[in-house]
Design a protein around this motif. Structure first.
Motif, PDB file in Angstrom:
ATOM      1  N   THR A 149     -26.823   8.406  44.233  1.00  0.00           N
ATOM      2  CA  THR A 149     -27.852   8.588  45.269  1.00  0.00           C
ATOM      3  C   THR A 149     -28.872   7.462  45.267  1.00  0.00           C
ATOM      4  N   GLN A 150     -28.972   6.706  44.197  1.00  0.00           N
ATOM      5  CA  GLN A 150     -29.854   5.543  44.149  1.00  0.00           C
ATOM      6  C   GLN A 150     -29.037   4.250  44.255  1.00  0.00           C
ATOM      7  N   ASN A 165     -26.960   3.836  47.479  1.00  0.00           N
ATOM      8  CA  ASN A 165     -27.699   4.096  48.714  1.00  0.00           C
ATOM      9  C   ASN A 165     -28.303   2.793  49.261  1.00  0.00           C
ATOM     10  N   THR A 174     -22.477   6.217  37.812  1.00  0.00           N
ATOM     11  CA  THR A 174     -23.305   6.880  38.821  1.00  0.00           C
ATOM     12  C   THR A 174     -23.545   8.333  38.444  1.00  0.00           C
TER      13      THR A 174
END
Length: 530
Positions: free
Chosen positions: A12-13, A16, A113
């Motif tokens: 998500t980081q 993204n 991740t």
């Protein structure tokens, strides 16, 4: 050629990024599909409910750079990605329903991740083979570099790594040697027992039950187990031991579980008790079969729930300890006789080991002799040794049927201590050994356990039958009867008598061999016990 399948969380980081500049950033999930030395056939992309849009964007970018890769999204019901229990449960359920096919597919589990909790859970599940694959760790290109970065495959099958496998093997060997205090024991049955005890000791906190005769080394082994676990940082507390045969009446509960002030006459202050003293440590209850039924019930609750009531208290206290119990009784028989609780026996009977007595492992007398002499030297600052003639004479007697070793290692320790103390100029002579053998024979005769040479065959067979025996048969039969009288069961006596030849048999039946030998003289087990 197997297909390459990657399973991992969308980042998500790290994954993204939007706009044209996103291709200037390193995105680990997309980068996995950009390496030229392998093709990702399928990417199983794990995500939570709030990452659905990001999954679609990542899938579209992968389709652009690696059209051969099929991206399969998997929504996991995790509302808190930092909750270990929820993450692990969701991954466990996912692994259970996933159609793994290791014959046709290679699985890489991506751990770059996702939250740290998710990465740990993926590692644990791969190590436990719920995910039958290898871990893949990725990293960005070096400064001023470009491209998809680097990746490293980690195979958790340690047997594939020779140095690691050798190190673990050495560690186990060192653990076994530690439990034996470095004594190079030779008895195959005892060595196999200690090897399993070592594995269980470092992997389990469940209760252990050590069975065997008094003086057989139960207390010594329990302390060594504690010290081994202490060196592995598995225990923080103390080693606490008590012989339950010394506990009597109301004092038994107080000694074990403690009491509060005023709970009975003489209770002038609170007493914590041994179970609390063993908190985060190891409690050794020797001769556990001597405990009363009430204490047994309280102990069962303490083992299962880690809490109990001190005598006279209405408030429970907690203690987390590992239990090792010792006994020279057959607790199964004690249960049937109503003297030992069946539920407690079931609880402590998970890891049960019967330590053979010294007379059952006569090949270990010699290495123990060397160890005890070395210990005596360290404690007294003077090295003591046998001269050759004295050593051979002592070992000849100590390993013969004439030495029943009824006190087991206590007898041997006392014997070595006496000879070492009397040694002139640090040398044990044959005169010292001869006197010691006389002392040992008197000790065992006084205990009502005469050496084999003192067996009266006339009383066993009848005078007429005894007179018809050749001297060879008479000597052999006396030795056999002597061993039988020093043994608890027919099987126990058979193991002692056929300890060497039994190793060459695929299915040894020592009891049957002994029974047939006795039958040659019209004898059975009960007859030779007279």
């Amino acid at each position: 050629m197997k297909k390459t399948v990657i399973i991992g969380f969308v980042g998500t980081q790290l994954d993204n990024a939007r706009g044209a500049t996103r291709w200037e950033r390193w995105r680990p999930t997309v980068a996995l599909t950009q390496h030229e030395d392998f093709i990702v056939d399928r990417l199983d992309l794990l995500h939570t409910d709030n990452a659905g849009r990001l999954v679609k964007e990542v899938a579209a970018d992968i389709a652009a750079v690696s059209p051969e890769t099929a991206v399969v999204p998997h929504l996991l019901p995790i509302d808190d990605i930092w909750d270990f229990e929820r993450v692990y449960a969701a991954l466990f359920d996912f692994a259970k329903r996933y159609p793994f096919d290791p014959d046709r597919e290679d699985y890489w589990i991506h751990i770059t991740t996702g939250s740290h909790v998710a990465q740990i859970c993926l590692f644990l599940m791969t190590e436990a083979r719920f995910f039958p694959g290898r871990l893949v760790q990725t990293s960005p290109p070096r400064p001023q570099g470009n491209g998809p970065g680097q990746y490293t495959l980690i195979d958790l099958d340690l047997s594939r790594y020779d140095q690691i496998a050798q190190r673990f093997s050495r560690e186990q060997e060192e653990g076994v040697a530690f439990l034996k205090s470095g004594i190079a024991t030779r008895n195959a049955r005892f060595n196999a027992l200690i090897e399993e005890v070592e594995r269980v000791a470092v992997r389990s906190r469940a209760p252990m039950l050590l069975m065997g005769p008094t003086g057989g080394g139960k207390s010594f082994l329990a302390r060594r187990i504690y010290e081994l676990k202490k060196t592995r940082h598995q225990l923080d507390g103390k080693f606490v031991d008590i012989n339950c045969a010394t506990l009597r009446g109301d004092g038994a509960s107080s000694t074990l579980f403690g009491h509060v002030r005023g709970s009975f006459t003489g209770a002038t202050s609170d007493r914590p008790g041994l179970l609390r003293a063993a908190h985060k440590g190891l409690l050794f209850l020797d001769e556990i079969g001597e405990l009363g039924l009430d204490e047994q019930a309280m102990l069962l609750k303490a083992i299962e729930e880690k809490r109990f009531l001190p005598v006279g208290s209405d408030t429970e206290v907690r203690s987390e300890f590992q239990l090792i119990a010792g006994t020279n009784r057959d607790l199964g028989l004690e249960v049937r006789a109503g003297r030992f609780r069946e539920d407690l026996y079931a609880r402590i009977n998970l890891w049960t080991y019967e330590l053979p007595g010294l007379a059952e492992r006569i090949e270990d007398i010699e290495p123990n002799l060397a160890y005890l002499l070395a210990e005596h030297g360290r404690e007294n600052g003077q090295q003591v040794r046998f001269n050759k003639e004295a050593r051979e004479h002592y070992l000849r007697f100590a390993t013969s049927a004439a030495a029943p070793w009824t006190g087991n290692f206590r007898d041997l320790v006392a014997s070595v201590t006496r000879m070492a103390t009397l040694a002139e100029s640090g040398v044990i002579t044959i005169a010292t050994v001869t006197n010691e053998i006389v002392r040992l024979k008197a000790l065992w005769r006084h205990a009502g356990l005469a050496p084999a040479g003192d067996v009266d065959l006339g009383m066993v067979l009848g005078e007429d039958a005894a007179a018809q025996l050749d001297l060879f048969d008479a000597l052999q039969l006396r030795a056999v009867i002597g061993v039988c009288r020093q043994s608890r069961t027919l099987s126990d006596a058979g193991r002692k008598l056929y300890g060497v030849s039994r190793e060459a048999k695929a299915k040894p039946n020592d009891a049957d061999r002994l029974k047939k030998y006795l039958a040659r003289f019209a004898l059975d087990w009960e007859a030779v016990q007279v």
